[in-house]
Design an enzyme around this catalytic site. Structure first.
Site, mmCIF file in Angstrom:
data_model
loop_
_atom_site.group_PDB
_atom_site.id
_atom_site.type_symbol
_atom_site.label_atom_id
_atom_site.label_comp_id
_atom_site.label_asym_id
_atom_site.label_seq_id
_atom_site.Cartn_x
_atom_site.Cartn_y
_atom_site.Cartn_z
ATOM 1 C CB CYS A 47 -1.016 0.103 1.364
ATOM 2 S SG CYS A 47 -2.663 1.048 0.395
ATOM 3 C CG HIS B 11 -3.920 -3.738 2.911
ATOM 4 N ND1 HIS B 11 -2.431 -3.651 4.102
ATOM 5 C CD2 HIS B 11 -3.683 -2.921 2.753
ATOM 6 C CE1 HIS B 11 -3.157 -1.847 3.648
ATOM 7 N NE2 HIS B 11 -3.673 -1.486 3.155
ATOM 8 C CD GLU C 298 -1.672 -6.354 5.470
ATOM 9 O OE1 GLU C 298 -0.958 -6.708 3.967
ATOM 10 O OE2 GLU C 298 -1.342 -4.810 5.856
HETATM 11 N N1 GLN Z 1 -2.053 6.344 2.507
HETATM 12 C C1 GLN Z 1 -1.968 5.832 1.706
HETATM 13 C C2 GLN Z 1 -4.085 6.685 0.622
HETATM 14 O O1 GLN Z 1 -4.665 5.974 1.126
HETATM 15 C C3 GLN Z 1 -1.905 4.610 2.078
HETATM 16 C C4 GLN Z 1 -2.736 3.860 2.924
HETATM 17 C C5 GLN Z 1 -2.167 2.703 3.628
HETATM 18 O O2 GLN Z 1 -0.864 2.166 3.502
HETATM 19 N N2 GLN Z 1 -3.643 2.307 3.736
HETATM 20 O O3 GLN Z 1 -3.685 5.954 -0.582
#
Ligand code: GLN
Length: 549
Positions: A394, A520, A522
């Site tokens: 992310c 994600h 994980e």
């Molecule tokens: N802050 C970033 C976004 O909103 C990444 C979000 C995250 O890593 N979950 O795109």
């Protein structure tokens, strides 16, 4: 489904004495055992806080936000349920005081209470019970719902949930609804194990009208029979139903087996009137065999901003541990504070443990807010140029894109518009059609969605599938207007959405393993089934350490 009077069963797991006793692990372990007995288990978490969901809570306050397929932003205990059981998890499995009051107040405004006075009992408790029954009734095949009640008995906030549990036990009968209570047996100077807090905690439950059927006592060591008998005597719990959850030197994933040795599953089935059937815990035994057979060690640096609190990256750490198991090595996690990297005089030393030996692989996890982001970009540059395996998740992928733009394309001020609104090169930004809604508080891409993987990429190699489904939680995206510049300079786009509208993954060329994913993975890793991406990353890190990188 198992036909035992075709009655649905409920188990309420509460906790006493103090918080952080591992109620989530205890509830999940019980779930794993009942699944091992062939039951269809559903897990529910009741959180007494007034937030509607965990989405707005700081990781410092409450640890990570666990995201479900349907995009619910939930308590991290749902991550435990996902790792220990196969209970499907969605909005329905996470209940907060905020949601309950929200639903009741809405109904009141709609006039659905026909002028009655709305009270905690019965209106709030009815709403709680409705939500719990809804999970049970989702499928006729659901046998048991395990309901974990957050907080500690005695807290003001958790009283409505415990009252709802009391009512359900009363309404359904003791063989259809059980109370499992978790307490602490502290050790005081002189190495004496004390049972008094447990007695008081059970008394507090009894005052609320709940007689626990099973006690799970967290203790530094196994209790002798005399102590267990004493606890049973004081608490009206049967001797055999006093289970000891002693501190494990191995892994929390041994807890189901520790409970099984003490016959917790058999006792629960007997109390619920379910015929005892053969326990198949082979997946857990073979997981422990793998744990004991591990040889050597791999050291992964997790570079993030919430390093002091282990729970802030809980699913990441667990997924790394699972991948270590799958690769047959011990996982050593080196926690690196990204903000400190920004000031580091020697990056090789900063990217290492206390003895200064650089890590074998770097993982940059998700996050929000600008603090430490430049440090993450430095970590990415370090891994890219040193050819150390890198896994960006992310924000960790967005950082990869920013670092590439700055150092390979030479756009020194390239950034994500999350951190620099007026950058000349917004290589990570909001989608054009999101910009208006952002003004009103923003939209988040949440939950499961499909990605198409490109041939010949590390990603495709890891999944060995062309189409995958993973969960998202972010607002910002790889900026499409830079796709051609990025690709022309060598950055590999390895996954996109089915309509090709969004970039889901990037990879470094000429690198042993440098992968960033916008989703994600994980959240889907289990000790009994490590996630293929984590396994591929850890495998690359092991190979890199053998090369002496
Ligand atoms: N802050 C970033 C976004 O909103 C990444 C979000 C995250 O890593 N979950 O795109």
């Amino acid at each position: 489904m198992i036909d035992f009077f075709s009655m649905k069963k409920f188990i309420f797991v509460s906790g006493g004495v103090c918080s952080s006793l591992g109620k989530g692990v205890a509830a999940s372990s019980l779930g794993a055992l009942l699944e091992g007995r062939g039951l269809n288990v559903r897990m529910v978490k009741c959180d007494p806080y007034i937030n509607v969901d965990a989405g707005t809570m700081s990781p410092y306050q409450h640890g990570e936000v666990y995201v479900t397929d349907d995009g619910a932003e939930t308590d991290l205990d749902l991550g435990n349920y996902a790792r220990f059981t196969s209970s499907p998890l969605s909005h329905a499995n996470s209940i907060t005081t905020g949601q309950i009051y929200d639903a009741v107040i809405r109904k009141e405004r709609e006039g659905r209470y026909l002028g009655r006075t709305i009270q905690v009992i019965p209106h709030i408790t009815d709403e709680i019970k409705r939500r719990i029954h809804d999970v049970s009734n989702e499928s006729p095949d659901n046998d048991v719902v395990i309901v974990e009640i957050g907080g500690t008995v005695g807290d003001i906030e958790s009283i409505p949930f415990l009252e709802a549990a009391r009512q359900m036990i009363h309404e359904l009968g003791r063989n259809s609804a059980l109370s499992v209570h978790l307490t602490l047996i502290p050790e005081v100077a002189g190495a004496e194990l004390k049972t008094k807090p447990t007695q008081h905690s059970v008394k507090a439950m009894q005052e609320l009208g709940i007689q626990p059927d099973v006690l799970i006592c967290r203790s530094p060591a196994m209790l002798d029979d005399a102590t267990r008998r004493k606890i049973a005597l004081f608490t009206n719990v049967e001797n055999e139903a006093v289970i000891v959850s002693y501190d494990v030197k191995t892994t929390i994933y041994q807890v189901p087996l520790i409970f099984h040795e003490q016959k917790l599953d058999q006792i629960a089935l007997k109390k619920m009137g379910v015929e005892t059937r053969h326990a198949d815990l082979s997946a857990w035994y073979s997981m422990m065999d793998k744990f004991n057979a591990r040889r050597g060690k791999v050291r992964i640096g997790v570079v993030g901003k919430y390093m002091e609190l282990h729970d802030a990256y809980k699913s990441i750490y667990e997924a790394l541990f699972h991948a270590g198991l799958a690769c047959g090595v011990e996982m050593e996690i080196v926690k690196i504070d990204s903000a400190k990297l920004e000031a580091a005089a020697n990056l090789d030393e900063a990217m290492g443990d206390e003895s200064g030996v650089p890590v074998d692989g770097v993982l940059v996890p998700g996050g929000f807010g600008g603090r430490g982001v430049d440090g993450m970009a430095q970590a990415a540059a370090w891994a890219r140029t040193r050819k150390t395996p890198y896994f960006g998740i992310c924000l960790g992928m967005q950082v990869m894109v920013v670092e590439w733009a700055r150092n390979v394309l030479g756009w020194k001020n390239a950034a994500s518009t999350e951190f620099a609104h007026d950058t000349e090169h917004p290589v990570v930004s909001l989608l054009e059609d999101q910009i208006d809604t952002q003004m009103m508080g923003g939209t988040m891409r949440l939950g499961n969605s499909e990605s198409r993987l490109h041939e010949g990429t590390r990603l495709k190699e890891a999944y060995s599938e062309a189409v995958i489904h993973e969960r998202h939680r972010h607002r910002y995206e790889f900026s499409n207007r830079y796709r051609s510049d990025m690709a022309a300079s060598g950055l590999i786009i390895s996954a996109v959405t089915p309509d090709d509208a969004l970039v889901e993954s990037v990879e470094w060329p000429d690198h042993p393993w440098g992968v960033g994913v916008q989703f994600h993975p994980e959240f889907k890793s289990k000790p009994t089934a490590a996630h293929p991406l984590f396994t591929a990353f850890v495998k690359a890190a092991i190979e890199s350490s053998h090369r002496g990188n």
